[in-house]
Motif scaffolding. Sequence first.
Motif, PDB file in Angstrom:
ATOM      1  N   ALA A 158       0.799  -1.195  -0.048  1.00  0.00           N
ATOM      2  CA  ALA A 158      -0.068  -0.131   0.099  1.00  0.00           C
ATOM      3  C   ALA A 158       1.104   1.407   0.054  1.00  0.00           C
ATOM      4  O   ALA A 158       0.336   2.334  -0.381  1.00  0.00           O
ATOM      5  N   SER A 159       2.033   1.259   0.833  1.00  0.00           N
ATOM      6  CA  SER A 159       2.864   2.429   0.841  1.00  0.00           C
ATOM      7  C   SER A 159       4.564   1.908   0.875  1.00  0.00           C
ATOM      8  O   SER A 159       4.747   0.581   1.149  1.00  0.00           O
ATOM      9  N   GLY A 160       5.293   2.638   0.632  1.00  0.00           N
ATOM     10  CA  GLY A 160       6.489   2.361   0.878  1.00  0.00           C
ATOM     11  C   GLY A 160       7.280   1.320  -0.328  1.00  0.00           C
ATOM     12  O   GLY A 160       6.563   1.089  -1.363  1.00  0.00           O
ATOM     13  N   THR A 161       8.454   0.658  -0.237  1.00  0.00           N
ATOM     14  CA  THR A 161       9.019  -0.194  -1.178  1.00  0.00           C
ATOM     15  C   THR A 161       9.436  -1.658  -0.370  1.00  0.00           C
ATOM     16  O   THR A 161       9.911  -1.719   0.682  1.00  0.00           O
ATOM     17  N   VAL A 162       9.467  -2.771  -1.311  1.00  0.00           N
ATOM     18  CA  VAL A 162       9.617  -4.205  -0.721  1.00  0.00           C
ATOM     19  C   VAL A 162      10.396  -4.783  -1.814  1.00  0.00           C
ATOM     20  O   VAL A 162      10.320  -4.811  -2.874  1.00  0.00           O
ATOM     21  N   LYS A 163      11.567  -5.159  -1.287  1.00  0.00           N
ATOM     22  CA  LYS A 163      12.696  -5.928  -2.211  1.00  0.00           C
ATOM     23  C   LYS A 163      12.218  -7.444  -2.054  1.00  0.00           C
ATOM     24  O   LYS A 163      12.171  -7.999  -0.910  1.00  0.00           O
ATOM     25  N   VAL A 164      12.228  -8.102  -3.220  1.00  0.00           N
ATOM     26  CA  VAL A 164      11.901  -9.484  -3.393  1.00  0.00           C
ATOM     27  C   VAL A 164      13.270 -10.113  -3.693  1.00  0.00           C
ATOM     28  O   VAL A 164      13.645  -9.600  -5.130  1.00  0.00           O
ATOM     29  N   TYR A 165      13.690 -11.120  -3.301  1.00  0.00           N
ATOM     30  CA  TYR A 165      15.072 -11.792  -3.571  1.00  0.00           C
ATOM     31  C   TYR A 165      14.944 -13.562  -3.146  1.00  0.00           C
ATOM     32  O   TYR A 165      14.164 -13.587  -2.510  1.00  0.00           O
ATOM     33  N   GLN A 166      15.933 -13.996  -3.676  1.00  0.00           N
ATOM     34  CA  GLN A 166      16.072 -15.202  -3.495  1.00  0.00           C
ATOM     35  C   GLN A 166      17.682 -15.732  -3.069  1.00  0.00           C
ATOM     36  O   GLN A 166      18.503 -14.759  -3.549  1.00  0.00           O
ATOM     37  N   LEU A 167      18.082 -16.741  -2.469  1.00  0.00           N
ATOM     38  CA  LEU A 167      19.564 -16.840  -2.280  1.00  0.00           C
ATOM     39  C   LEU A 167      20.101 -17.814  -3.330  1.00  0.00           C
ATOM     40  O   LEU A 167      19.356 -18.866  -3.474  1.00  0.00           O
ATOM     41  N   THR A 168      21.273 -17.549  -3.636  1.00  0.00           N
ATOM     42  CA  THR A 168      21.871 -18.457  -4.614  1.00  0.00           C
ATOM     43  C   THR A 168      22.287 -19.692  -3.588  1.00  0.00           C
ATOM     44  O   THR A 168      22.267 -19.697  -2.630  1.00  0.00           O
ATOM     45  N   THR A 169      22.903 -20.764  -4.235  1.00  0.00           N
ATOM     46  CA  THR A 169      23.397 -21.991  -3.628  1.00  0.00           C
ATOM     47  C   THR A 169      24.381 -21.578  -2.925  1.00  0.00           C
ATOM     48  O   THR A 169      24.755 -22.426  -1.875  1.00  0.00           O
ATOM     49  N   GLY A 170      25.220 -20.541  -3.118  1.00  0.00           N
ATOM     50  CA  GLY A 170      26.271 -20.147  -2.297  1.00  0.00           C
ATOM     51  C   GLY A 170      25.960 -19.251  -1.223  1.00  0.00           C
ATOM     52  O   GLY A 170      26.775 -18.603  -0.203  1.00  0.00           O
ATOM     53  N   GLY A 171      24.412 -18.926  -0.974  1.00  0.00           N
ATOM     54  CA  GLY A 171      23.848 -18.136   0.033  1.00  0.00           C
ATOM     55  C   GLY A 171      24.067 -16.511  -0.076  1.00  0.00           C
ATOM     56  O   GLY A 171      23.642 -15.905   0.591  1.00  0.00           O
ATOM     57  N   LYS A 172      24.241 -16.055  -1.537  1.00  0.00           N
ATOM     58  CA  LYS A 172      24.287 -14.715  -1.643  1.00  0.00           C
ATOM     59  C   LYS A 172      22.960 -14.248  -2.357  1.00  0.00           C
ATOM     60  O   LYS A 172      22.083 -15.067  -2.935  1.00  0.00           O
ATOM     61  N   GLU A 173      22.491 -13.260  -1.819  1.00  0.00           N
ATOM     62  CA  GLU A 173      21.200 -12.473  -2.229  1.00  0.00           C
ATOM     63  C   GLU A 173      21.282 -12.409  -3.705  1.00  0.00           C
ATOM     64  O   GLU A 173      22.098 -11.484  -4.302  1.00  0.00           O
ATOM     65  N   PHE A 229      18.876 -10.415  -6.041  1.00  0.00           N
ATOM     66  CA  PHE A 229      17.706  -9.592  -6.398  1.00  0.00           C
ATOM     67  C   PHE A 229      16.650  -9.834  -7.511  1.00  0.00           C
ATOM     68  O   PHE A 229      17.272 -10.179  -8.488  1.00  0.00           O
ATOM     69  N   LEU A 230      15.657  -9.784  -7.211  1.00  0.00           N
ATOM     70  CA  LEU A 230      14.347 -10.306  -8.262  1.00  0.00           C
ATOM     71  C   LEU A 230      13.717  -9.005  -8.702  1.00  0.00           C
ATOM     72  O   LEU A 230      13.386  -8.785 -10.024  1.00  0.00           O
ATOM     73  N   ARG A 231      13.205  -8.271  -7.865  1.00  0.00           N
ATOM     74  CA  ARG A 231      12.180  -6.918  -8.293  1.00  0.00           C
ATOM     75  C   ARG A 231      11.952  -6.292  -6.842  1.00  0.00           C
ATOM     76  O   ARG A 231      12.130  -7.020  -5.829  1.00  0.00           O
ATOM     77  N   MET A 232      11.849  -5.011  -7.269  1.00  0.00           N
ATOM     78  CA  MET A 232      11.212  -4.006  -6.192  1.00  0.00           C
ATOM     79  C   MET A 232       9.686  -4.095  -6.308  1.00  0.00           C
ATOM     80  O   MET A 232       9.305  -3.589  -7.485  1.00  0.00           O
ATOM     81  N   LEU A 233       9.181  -4.137  -5.183  1.00  0.00           N
ATOM     82  CA  LEU A 233       7.386  -3.853  -5.241  1.00  0.00           C
ATOM     83  C   LEU A 233       7.405  -2.474  -4.670  1.00  0.00           C
ATOM     84  O   LEU A 233       7.922  -1.892  -3.786  1.00  0.00           O
ATOM     85  N   THR A 234       6.467  -1.732  -5.613  1.00  0.00           N
ATOM     86  CA  THR A 234       5.939  -0.324  -5.334  1.00  0.00           C
ATOM     87  C   THR A 234       4.244  -0.446  -4.938  1.00  0.00           C
ATOM     88  O   THR A 234       4.009  -1.461  -4.980  1.00  0.00           O
ATOM     89  N   PRO A 235       4.092   0.767  -4.502  1.00  0.00           N
ATOM     90  CA  PRO A 235       2.453   0.979  -4.119  1.00  0.00           C
ATOM     91  C   PRO A 235       1.703   0.336  -5.291  1.00  0.00           C
ATOM     92  O   PRO A 235       1.845   0.646  -6.341  1.00  0.00           O
ATOM     93  N   GLY A 236       0.753  -0.487  -4.674  1.00  0.00           N
ATOM     94  CA  GLY A 236       0.043  -1.139  -5.753  1.00  0.00           C
ATOM     95  C   GLY A 236       0.184  -2.606  -6.292  1.00  0.00           C
ATOM     96  O   GLY A 236      -0.434  -3.177  -6.972  1.00  0.00           O
ATOM     97  N   GLU A 237       1.630  -3.024  -6.114  1.00  0.00           N
ATOM     98  CA  GLU A 237       2.136  -4.020  -6.503  1.00  0.00           C
ATOM     99  C   GLU A 237       1.882  -5.223  -5.361  1.00  0.00           C
ATOM    100  O   GLU A 237       1.779  -4.761  -4.329  1.00  0.00           O
ATOM    101  N   TYR A 238       2.104  -6.625  -6.001  1.00  0.00           N
ATOM    102  CA  TYR A 238       1.800  -7.498  -4.940  1.00  0.00           C
ATOM    103  C   TYR A 238       2.764  -8.698  -5.180  1.00  0.00           C
ATOM    104  O   TYR A 238       3.219  -8.969  -6.074  1.00  0.00           O
ATOM    105  N   GLU A 239       2.910  -9.826  -4.176  1.00  0.00           N
ATOM    106  CA  GLU A 239       3.583 -10.860  -4.279  1.00  0.00           C
ATOM    107  C   GLU A 239       2.676 -11.865  -3.480  1.00  0.00           C
ATOM    108  O   GLU A 239       2.119 -11.887  -2.436  1.00  0.00           O
ATOM    109  N   GLY A 240       2.577 -13.133  -4.011  1.00  0.00           N
ATOM    110  CA  GLY A 240       1.991 -14.329  -3.295  1.00  0.00           C
ATOM    111  C   GLY A 240       0.697 -14.803  -4.135  1.00  0.00           C
ATOM    112  O   GLY A 240       0.102 -15.575  -3.353  1.00  0.00           O
TER     113      GLY A 240
END
Length: 104
Positions: free
Chosen positions: A56-71, A73-84
């Motif tokens: 609804a407000s702000g920003t949210v970072k969506v990511y996964q971890l590599t097999t080596g444990g490093k982050e 980055f997949l996408r940045m969610l902004t107001p009006g966007e969703y995940e799940g």
Amino acid sequence: MDSGKKKHLCVHFVPIFAVLDQNNQEQVEQLIHYRQFKQGEQLFSPGNTQQLFIVASGTVKVYQLTTGGKEQFLRMLTPGEYEGETWLFGDSNNSLYAESTTDS
């Protein structure tokens, strides 16, 4: 007092709900639990309860971890966007993380 304007509903941003009429959107909206997150707070991770998140407000970072444990980055969610949205239909979250990058 009705000003003739439609009420703002977060579910309107999600395509599977956007096709519903206003009355049905309002019914779905009643199921929503609003939460505020501080910058750096994790919203979800693999194995957590599967929920639909609508920003609804702000920003949210969506990511996964590599097999080596490093982050990775997949996408940045902004107001009006969703995940799940697929989690609503029984898919499980096996790899995604989300972190608030601002107060949200």
